[in-house]
Structures are given as structure tokens and as C-alpha cells.
Design an enzyme around this catalytic site. Sequence first.
Site, PDB file in Angstrom:
ATOM      1  N   ASP A 164     -18.259  25.368  14.512  1.00  0.00           N
ATOM      2  CA  ASP A 164     -18.882  24.379  13.642  1.00  0.00           C
ATOM      3  C   ASP A 164     -19.296  23.197  14.527  1.00  0.00           C
ATOM      4  O   ASP A 164     -18.940  23.106  15.699  1.00  0.00           O
ATOM      5  CB  ASP A 164     -17.978  23.950  12.485  1.00  0.00           C
ATOM      6  CG  ASP A 164     -18.823  23.422  11.321  1.00  0.00           C
ATOM      7  OD1 ASP A 164     -20.027  23.148  11.529  1.00  0.00           O
ATOM      8  OD2 ASP A 164     -18.303  23.274  10.202  1.00  0.00           O
TER       9      ASP A 164
HETATM   10  C1  BGC Z   1     -21.102  22.054   8.637  1.00  0.00           C
HETATM   11  C2  BGC Z   1     -21.589  23.476   8.724  1.00  0.00           C
HETATM   12  C3  BGC Z   1     -23.059  23.489   9.034  1.00  0.00           C
HETATM   13  C4  BGC Z   1     -23.263  22.751  10.332  1.00  0.00           C
HETATM   14  C5  BGC Z   1     -24.694  22.753  10.809  1.00  0.00           C
HETATM   15  C6  BGC Z   1     -21.503  21.232   9.844  1.00  0.00           C
HETATM   16  O1  BGC Z   1     -21.255  19.897   9.655  1.00  0.00           O
HETATM   17  O2  BGC Z   1     -19.710  22.051   8.467  1.00  0.00           O
HETATM   18  O3  BGC Z   1     -21.323  24.139   7.506  1.00  0.00           O
HETATM   19  O4  BGC Z   1     -23.541  24.783   9.081  1.00  0.00           O
HETATM   20  O5  BGC Z   1     -22.850  21.411  10.174  1.00  0.00           O
HETATM   21  O6  BGC Z   1     -25.483  21.927  10.088  1.00  0.00           O
END
Ligand code: BGC
Length: 761
Positions: free
Chosen positions: A295
Site C-alpha cells: 500500500d
Molecule cells: C489506499 C489504497 C489505494 C492506494 C493508491 C492508499 O492510500 O489505502 O487502497 O489503492 O492508496 O491510491
Amino acid sequence: MIKTFTVAISMFTLCAVHSQTQMPTQGKQDIEQKINTLMAKMTLEEKVGQMNQYNGFWDVTGPSPKEGNAALKYEHLRKGWVGSMLSVRGVKEVRAVQKIAVEETRLGIPLIIGFDVIHGYKTLSPIPLAEAASWDMDAVKRSAQVAADEASASGINWTFGPMVDISRDARWGRVMEGAGEDPYLGSKVAAARVQGFQGDTKADLAKPNTIAACAKHFAGYGFAEAGREYNTVDMSNSTLYNIVLPPFKAAKDAGVRTFMNSFNTLNGIPATGNSFLQRDILKGKWGFDGFVITDWASIREMITWGFAKDRKEASLKAVSAGADMDMESYAYVNELVKLVNEGKVDISLIDDAVKRILRVKYELGLFDDPYRYCNEKREKTVINSKANHEAVLDVAKKSIVLLKNDNHLLPLKKTGQKIALIGALAADKNSPLGSWRIASDDNTAVSVLEGMQQYKGNSLHYEKGADLIVGKATFLDEVVYNTTDRSGYEAAKKAAKEADVVVMVLGEHGFSSGEARSRTSIDLPGLQQELLEEIYKVNPNIVLVLNNGRPLALPWAAAHIPAIVEAWQLGTETGNAVAQVLYGDYNPSGKLPMSFPRNLGQVPIYYNLLNTGRPVDADKNVFWSHYSDVEKTPQFAFGHGLSYTTFKYSAPKANKTTYTKGEAVKIQVNITNTGAYDGKEVAQLYIQDVTASLARPIKELKGFEMVSLKKGESKTVTFTLTDNELGFYDNNGNYIVEPGIFKVFVGTSSDDVQELEFELK
Ligand code: BGC
């Protein structure tokens, strides 16, 4: 000169790489050979480059690292140090970065382009929690197909969805993104979404209108303590294996090509550095051969957690634990080469990660045609097409849940009624889009007001009553609710007084749920509760239409308001869907995928709880498991949802009373539409393993069936239970089926069932 020379070399190499992929079959062996041939040519730096993902030059969804400037990203792209980009969108933009990767790097390896296509790209479906309320897997799949269709037409070939985190905590803002509290429903939804995005078979992935999916967030994120975003997760093995992991396993079994790990710790170990999750379970036990993306900056965040002393140690821990691609930590790109050269990371770990990443790129067809997803004609015709609008409208109607309908207040009559429509949300064209709608344009939802205006047989008077929020709601800022300006009350009360029926649209703003949007109250924010009670004083004939991204606790409304419609945030076609349900052109069929509590103190509340040793007040004193101030049951139970018609269930019957292990248990029930409308019912089957080596829930969903019944019609539904439904995971993660007595419950919701028993020998 030098530049021309470099390009000439890379074009040559590119042709060499691509010519190997011209064979018509993309068999597994074939791809593995190509990967090996390509890897033999790659330097360590180029391999590590494949493991590096950069955000585009906008749409930051997390803290922006200092290194994150465009010049550096371009420099790294040209060196072949970037394997993927996220949040680059639009054919022109994607083509531009892809061209650099393909034409300017030594080996010309195409980028995989990721994006948060959470519930649609431009044309938005309902938020995922709402979609799960449809219990209609064809609709859920169709919605993901629409999302893939539009995203792929915009250059994107990978979505960071589906989010399959089970959660029991309505405080957590991201419950809007998942399928609710139940692992069985969650697993079905996970599989349907994966197939919608990717297609049914591996070969479908290379089609220009499908994209790779990503099961996230692995794992446990939905159990963040106290519902506070990014918080610690502590959980038992039993909960991990039986509640949290099944939807991930279902996504894997449906062929999902990527996983994303999560921000949280799990029992003290950050998920990104968690080898038990990523290596032992995912890549080991489950044999997952796609790749794991971290993440956002979660490698770096392991330093803040106190799990690594610096970025280098964090990289070492993440790569060792099985995190293959680094999203925006700038960790792998800066540290992995050193770690390998110093002998701290074995090259086999890098090779394994790179193979996984290349595998998915091959499967997507990117080596055959790196611009496969960059088709201007598709971009113009597919995005916002009529067919996509029709599809999301269909899903939106199916996602609505009728919570209460006393005295048949609904459906509204189509002529001769004076209707007052009240609430700022009724005219809002932005909030219904939810918070995960990066590619969609603001204010593009059909509002409830616009939807209802299409029914011209009634007089419709709209008053907002009170503003919902102060200022503008955005992806990056906190929503501020109006708590002071009551200037619209009088006009709203006057309209209500003169009306036959009042429709009030109340709830949360779309930007009040989603990532980083935890709440410590789950009521109607701002002045809305007060406004509701004020209007009730002048006209109690109220239909309350709720807009929200999480379960709400509305005890007053549940006690006083005759009709309540759960309409979530339904995306682009919100107003049309709500109006069609209110006027009876669509008879509601949705069922809650998450329990709605009576008050926040009951949270976490979920239907599949363990019994406790003292579940009832057997001795008529205080010493039993309950609250002194409120009933322990939810306000609206998991699986609850009414229709304009009524359904009668016969007593369920099993074909035998005793079964041997491995034998199929058949349960039949007859359902009759006893009301005045044609309708659809989701018949639900739950079991209880009465005695087991681990205490088992008092009910577990193990089957559901959507039945369409005309007025007066009856149908028999047959449920089949096999070992797949009757067993559970022990504390070591082994699936076991234990003999003994099982109870079976069949009915219209988790709290309205009829029961039978059988024995498993
Ligand atoms: C989120 C993810 C997301 C990623 C990319 C993160 O802050 O937890 O679910 O896919 O950002 O945008």
C-alpha cells in the site's frame, strides 16, 4: 547522437523481446519461457526497477514523499527503474509514459498502469458496500465490467480493487469500500468483482476491455482498533482464518492477479513486513503466482511503526516478507541493489518478485502491444456510454434496501399527491458519487430531486431545510457539517405541512466515508436529526431516504419514521434509481450486508457472533450477556430488507436427518409471494455447528438465492450444503469438518428464520 544511438539499441532490443511473443498461444509454459529469456538480459538495477511503482504527477492519496518530483520520476523512467505507475490516466498521458518505458529504456519493458477504479471510472456504480446489498452477483460483476471497460479505454490496465476487507465496525470509513461483515457474502462478491474486472478466464485478461484486479488490503485492515483509520489490528487465529482470509482466498481462486498488503500491523507485525501473511499463506499455502504491491508508502511506514530503523532495513524486511512492488516508498529503488550487493538480500528474492510482475504484464498482453489499452476511439466511445449508464442504473436500483415501510406508505402514488422533498442531499449532485471517484467529474450524479422531477403526475416542492456542510467537500479535506444555520427550517416546515407525503433525504456526505474518514458517532451529522424532528412535528408522514457510506445508528428515526429507504451513495445514476424505487417502478430487493446498530456503544456488532456462556436471562436477574440500557440486538439485522410485496416461507425440510461426511445435504423451502406486487426475494440459509472443537458462531451464512416471484406465485428453493460449507478453520489454519449436530436456519434475514436440525456422522 548519443540519444539516437540509445533509442536505436532499445528499439532493437524491444523488437527482440516482442518478437518472442508473436506466437498465437499464450500458454503458461510459453510465458514462463519468455520471462526467463527476458530476465537473463536484465541487470540487477533493471530488475529492481520492475519492483518500483511511482504515482503519476497528480492525485496523491497519501503523504507525498519529498523525493517525489516529476523530473526525478522521468529520469528513473528513462533508466528503466520504474515498472509501474499509478494514477496516470487518459490515453494521451498513458501513451506518453508508456512510450518512454518502451522506446527509451534499454529493454523496453512496458509499464503496468494502476488506478483506483473502486466503483467505476467515469460512470460510477454504487459504492461497493451498496453493491453488496444487492446480493446479486451478476449485477456486481456487471458493475466491475463497466469499470474495467471505461478504465481500459483510458489507458489503465490494472485496478486496485476489489477491496475485500471484512469489517464489523461502522466507525471505520472504509466499510464503504468492502462487502460488509460476512465472509461468505464477501467471498461471493470478491469473486464476482474479480471476474468482472479480469474476465472469466486467464486468457480474457489480454482483452483490451479487461484489467488486472487487486485483492486488498492483505490483511486484517478492517479490524483497525476502535475503527480508527490505519490503527493497530490484534486478532485471534480463529477470526483471521474464518472471517478475514476467506474473501481473499475466494479472490485468489477466482484468478485475481495481484494483491495489495495493508497499512496495519497484525498482532504486532506490519502487514507489509509480514512473512506469515505474504509468504506462508498467500504464496505458500495458496500458491498465488501473481504479485503483491505494497500500500502507499507502507514500506516507509514500517519505520514509523518502530519495526525498522531506516528505509534500508524496511526494504529488507518488506522484500523478505514477500512484498513484490513498492508503491511510493522510494525504498526498493534506492536500497535493494545495495542490499543484494552486500549479500543481505538473496538475488532469488528479487528474481521471484520480478518474475511475478513480468508474468502479469505478459498476461495482460503488454508485451504483444504496449499500447493495447491506448485506443483513442475506445476512449471516445466507451467512457460515459449510454450502455454503461444503463448498467450502473440497474445496479443502483438493486442496491437499495427498504428498511421499514409501515402502512404501505411506499410506493408513492404516481398522480394526485402533494410531495415535499426536503434535505440538502436531495439536490446534491456531488455527494452521491462517494469519495473514491478520482476520474469522475464533480457534480455529475443525477440528484434525487432530478430523478423525482421526472414523475410529473404529482406536485413536487423542494426545500433544503438546512445546508448539509460548510464549504466544499474534497478528497483531501475533512468535511465540516453545518451546525448553526437554520434559516431554511421555516420554508421546509411550510412545505411539509402542505404536503401529503414528505420525502427527506438525509445522511452523510459522500466524503464522510472512505479512506481516513473514521467517525466516533454514526448518527445523522450536523442539523439533520433536529430538522427531521422539526418536520415530523408538522407532518409525520415521512419517507426517510438515507445516503451514507456506513451503517448508521438512528434509533429515533427507526421508532418514529414510517418508511425508511437505505440508498447509500449510488453513483452517477443515484436520483433515477431512488425515484424508480420510491414510485414503485422497481420493487426493492436489497438486503443489508452489515448490521445497523441501535447505538454506537454496540459496535462492533455482527450477526455471526459466538454465543457466550450466558446468552439469555434464564434466571431473571442481571447476570447474563446484555446491556442495561439497550437491547443487544441490532436495529436492522444483517440480511434485512423489505419489499413492497410480502413473502411467505414454508418450514424448511432436509432430505434426511443423518448424513455421513462428504454427503450433500439438501434443504428445501417453498416461498410464496403473498402480497400485491411482483417482486424478488433473497432467501438466506444459515448454519450453526452446535458442538465443535472451537466455539462456532450462532449463525453463519452458507447459502443465498435470489428468487423472482409474480404476485401469488410460489417456488421451491433448494440449498446444497457440502463439506465446503460445513467446516471451519482451526487455529492452525487447517480446514476441518467435524461430525455432530448442525442447525440450519432459512429465512428472509439473519433474524427472521425457521430452523431445523440434522446430524453429521
Ligand atoms: C489506499 C489504497 C489505494 C492506494 C493508491 C492508499 O492510500 O489505502 O487502497 O489503492 O492508496 O491510491
